[in-house]
Structures are given as structure tokens and as C-alpha cells.
Design a protein around this motif. Structure first.
Motif, PDB file in Angstrom:
ATOM      1  N   ASP A  62      25.786  37.488  39.820  1.00 54.99           N
ATOM      2  CA  ASP A  62      24.859  36.902  40.886  1.00 54.99           C
ATOM      3  C   ASP A  62      25.083  35.518  40.813  1.00 54.99           C
ATOM      4  O   ASP A  62      24.869  34.885  41.737  1.00 54.99           O
ATOM      5  N   SER A  63      25.688  34.841  39.665  1.00 49.29           N
ATOM      6  CA  SER A  63      25.731  33.585  39.588  1.00 49.29           C
ATOM      7  C   SER A  63      26.930  32.947  40.602  1.00 49.29           C
ATOM      8  O   SER A  63      26.750  31.543  40.838  1.00 49.29           O
ATOM      9  N   VAL A  64      27.793  33.845  40.798  1.00 51.52           N
ATOM     10  CA  VAL A  64      28.845  33.257  41.974  1.00 51.52           C
ATOM     11  C   VAL A  64      28.595  33.767  43.162  1.00 51.52           C
ATOM     12  O   VAL A  64      29.570  33.540  44.127  1.00 51.52           O
ATOM     13  N   ASN A  65      27.795  34.742  43.374  1.00 52.35           N
ATOM     14  CA  ASN A  65      27.726  35.616  44.782  1.00 52.35           C
ATOM     15  C   ASN A  65      27.381  34.444  45.855  1.00 52.35           C
ATOM     16  O   ASN A  65      26.573  33.622  45.808  1.00 52.35           O
ATOM     17  N   GLY A  66      28.375  34.651  46.852  1.00 53.47           N
ATOM     18  CA  GLY A  66      28.277  33.499  47.858  1.00 53.47           C
ATOM     19  C   GLY A  66      28.878  32.324  48.017  1.00 53.47           C
ATOM     20  O   GLY A  66      28.978  31.443  49.035  1.00 53.47           O
ATOM     21  N   ARG A  67      29.669  32.063  46.522  1.00 52.26           N
ATOM     22  CA  ARG A  67      30.409  30.791  46.268  1.00 52.26           C
ATOM     23  C   ARG A  67      31.828  31.292  46.139  1.00 52.26           C
ATOM     24  O   ARG A  67      32.602  30.631  46.488  1.00 52.26           O
ATOM     25  N   PHE A  68      32.142  32.632  45.596  1.00 56.48           N
ATOM     26  CA  PHE A  68      33.298  32.984  45.378  1.00 56.48           C
ATOM     27  C   PHE A  68      33.779  34.254  46.059  1.00 56.48           C
ATOM     28  O   PHE A  68      33.153  34.829  46.425  1.00 56.48           O
ATOM     29  N   PHE A  69      34.949  34.223  46.268  1.00 60.13           N
ATOM     30  CA  PHE A  69      35.628  35.396  47.062  1.00 60.13           C
ATOM     31  C   PHE A  69      36.758  35.809  46.756  1.00 60.13           C
ATOM     32  O   PHE A  69      37.613  35.207  46.634  1.00 60.13           O
ATOM     33  N   ILE A  70      36.949  37.274  46.205  1.00 58.51           N
ATOM     34  CA  ILE A  70      38.251  37.868  46.044  1.00 58.51           C
ATOM     35  C   ILE A  70      38.717  38.522  47.034  1.00 58.51           C
ATOM     36  O   ILE A  70      38.274  39.003  47.954  1.00 58.51           O
ATOM     37  N   SER A  71      40.189  38.319  46.893  1.00 57.42           N
ATOM     38  CA  SER A  71      40.973  39.109  47.649  1.00 57.42           C
ATOM     39  C   SER A  71      42.224  39.596  47.150  1.00 57.42           C
ATOM     40  O   SER A  71      42.355  39.557  45.888  1.00 57.42           O
ATOM     41  N   ARG A  72      43.143  40.528  47.680  1.00 56.34           N
ATOM     42  CA  ARG A  72      44.209  41.042  47.134  1.00 56.34           C
ATOM     43  C   ARG A  72      45.267  41.170  48.116  1.00 56.34           C
ATOM     44  O   ARG A  72      45.125  41.275  49.373  1.00 56.34           O
ATOM     45  N   ASP A  73      46.498  41.132  47.976  1.00 54.25           N
ATOM     46  CA  ASP A  73      47.759  41.506  48.541  1.00 54.25           C
ATOM     47  C   ASP A  73      48.531  42.349  47.642  1.00 54.25           C
ATOM     48  O   ASP A  73      49.511  41.906  46.743  1.00 54.25           O
ATOM     49  N   ASP A  74      48.559  43.624  48.152  1.00 55.97           N
ATOM     50  CA  ASP A  74      49.166  44.689  47.271  1.00 55.97           C
ATOM     51  C   ASP A  74      50.772  44.450  47.426  1.00 55.97           C
ATOM     52  O   ASP A  74      51.444  44.914  46.362  1.00 55.97           O
ATOM     53  N   ALA A  75      51.146  44.231  48.491  1.00 57.14           N
ATOM     54  CA  ALA A  75      52.685  43.909  48.628  1.00 57.14           C
ATOM     55  C   ALA A  75      53.136  42.975  47.784  1.00 57.14           C
ATOM     56  O   ALA A  75      54.149  42.996  47.430  1.00 57.14           O
ATOM     57  N   LYS A  76      52.303  41.984  47.304  1.00 57.10           N
ATOM     58  CA  LYS A  76      52.617  40.774  46.373  1.00 57.10           C
ATOM     59  C   LYS A  76      52.153  41.038  44.933  1.00 57.10           C
ATOM     60  O   LYS A  76      52.437  40.247  44.279  1.00 57.10           O
ATOM     61  N   SER A  77      51.637  42.483  44.813  1.00 51.16           N
ATOM     62  CA  SER A  77      51.083  42.724  43.590  1.00 51.16           C
ATOM     63  C   SER A  77      50.190  41.547  43.160  1.00 51.16           C
ATOM     64  O   SER A  77      50.510  41.027  41.906  1.00 51.16           O
ATOM     65  N   ALA A  78      49.275  40.813  43.895  1.00 50.77           N
ATOM     66  CA  ALA A  78      48.526  39.805  43.378  1.00 50.77           C
ATOM     67  C   ALA A  78      46.892  39.796  43.849  1.00 50.77           C
ATOM     68  O   ALA A  78      46.562  40.720  44.829  1.00 50.77           O
ATOM     69  N   THR A  79      46.131  39.099  43.190  1.00 48.82           N
ATOM     70  CA  THR A  79      44.710  39.070  43.593  1.00 48.82           C
ATOM     71  C   THR A  79      44.526  37.568  43.444  1.00 48.82           C
ATOM     72  O   THR A  79      45.256  36.791  42.752  1.00 48.82           O
ATOM     73  N   TYR A  80      43.529  37.297  44.300  1.00 50.31           N
ATOM     74  CA  TYR A  80      43.240  35.785  44.396  1.00 50.31           C
ATOM     75  C   TYR A  80      41.617  35.590  44.170  1.00 50.31           C
ATOM     76  O   TYR A  80      40.933  36.740  44.444  1.00 50.31           O
ATOM     77  N   LEU A  81      41.129  34.346  43.981  1.00 53.37           N
ATOM     78  CA  LEU A  81      39.731  34.119  43.772  1.00 53.37           C
ATOM     79  C   LEU A  81      39.518  32.539  44.256  1.00 53.37           C
ATOM     80  O   LEU A  81      39.836  31.765  43.688  1.00 53.37           O
ATOM     81  N   GLN A  82      38.905  32.847  45.584  1.00 53.75           N
ATOM     82  CA  GLN A  82      38.592  31.521  46.289  1.00 53.75           C
ATOM     83  C   GLN A  82      37.302  31.106  45.688  1.00 53.75           C
ATOM     84  O   GLN A  82      36.261  31.783  45.749  1.00 53.75           O
TER      85      GLN A  82
END
Length: 126
Positions: A62-82
Motif C-alpha cells: 500500500d505504501s508504494v502503490n501508485g508511485r512504484f512500477f515493476i516490470s520485467r524483460d525475460d529475454a534479458k532475465s531482468a526485472t525493474y522497479l521505477q
């Protein structure tokens, strides 16, 4: 052996944004949910954001909802957090891990609980 390498942290001012990256080696992330966790000194590591195996579903504390955004790129075996609109309470060391299958809609327990990366420090301060 699985290995997580997190990067992108640093010192940021309140209200600013930053993007964290995590690359995974030694294990495929295909068909597995991923999550970001954070920890401050003297506290238990907690999950912050998670993304399902197909990338179409996400969860946020709840404390980050609407401010943080998670994504992934399986081809790069990576995940990101904006991370946007950062607050001093977001100051922590951030880690990524694979989500233990079956726990995505509950505790989001890490699959590799003995193989954490070094994490990346995010400090929010003016």
C-alpha cells in the motif's frame, strides 16, 4: 547457482524518481513471478512490488502503490522497479528475488531465500 545483481540506487531528494534494475543468472525467470523487497536496519525484509510470470499482473504494498512500477524483460532475465515520488520512508536496501510459486497471491515468499544479492541502497534525503 542463482545470482541476483541489483543496481540503480543512490541518493535522491524527496519527490524525485529513480529506476532500479535486477539481473538474474543461474536460473530462468520464465514462467516465474518476480518481486522486489526492501530492508532497513533492524527490520525484517519486506516485499514491495511483484509481477506475475506473464507480466500482466502486478502487486504493490500500500505504501508504494501508485508511485512504484515493476516490470520485467525475460529475454534479458531482468526485472525493474521505477520509483517515483520518493519519500524518506522509502530509504532502504532494495533486493529482487523469484517468488516462491504458490505464494504470489499471499505472502510473496522468496524462492531463493538463501541466495540474496548484495542489494542496492536507496537513500531519500534532502
Amino acid at each position: 547457482q542463482v545470482r541476483f545483481v541489483e543496481s540503480g540506487g543512490g541518493l535522491v531528494q524527496p519527490g524525485e524518481s529513480t529506476r532500479l534494475s535486477c539481473t538474474v543468472s543461474g536460473s530462468t525467470i520464465y514462467y516465474l513471478a518476480m518481486a522486489w523487497y526492501r530492508q532497513t536496519p533492524g527490520t525484517k525484509r519486506e516485499w514491495v512490488a511483484a509481477i506475475g510470470s506473464t507480466g500482466t499482473h502486478t502487486r504493490y504494498v500500500d505504501s508504494v502503490n501508485g508511485r512504484f512500477f515493476i516490470s520485467r524483460d525475460d529475454a534479458k532475465s531482468a526485472t525493474y522497479l521505477q520509483m517515483n515520488g520518493l519519500k524518506p520512508d522509502d530509504t532502504a536496501v532494495y533486493y529482487c528475488n523469484v517468488v516462491n510459486p504458490g505464494t504470489y497471491y499471499s505472502q510473496l515468499t522468496p524462492l531463493y531465500d538463501d541466495d540474496w544479492g548484495q542489494g542496492t541502497q536507496v537513500t531519500v534525503s534532502s
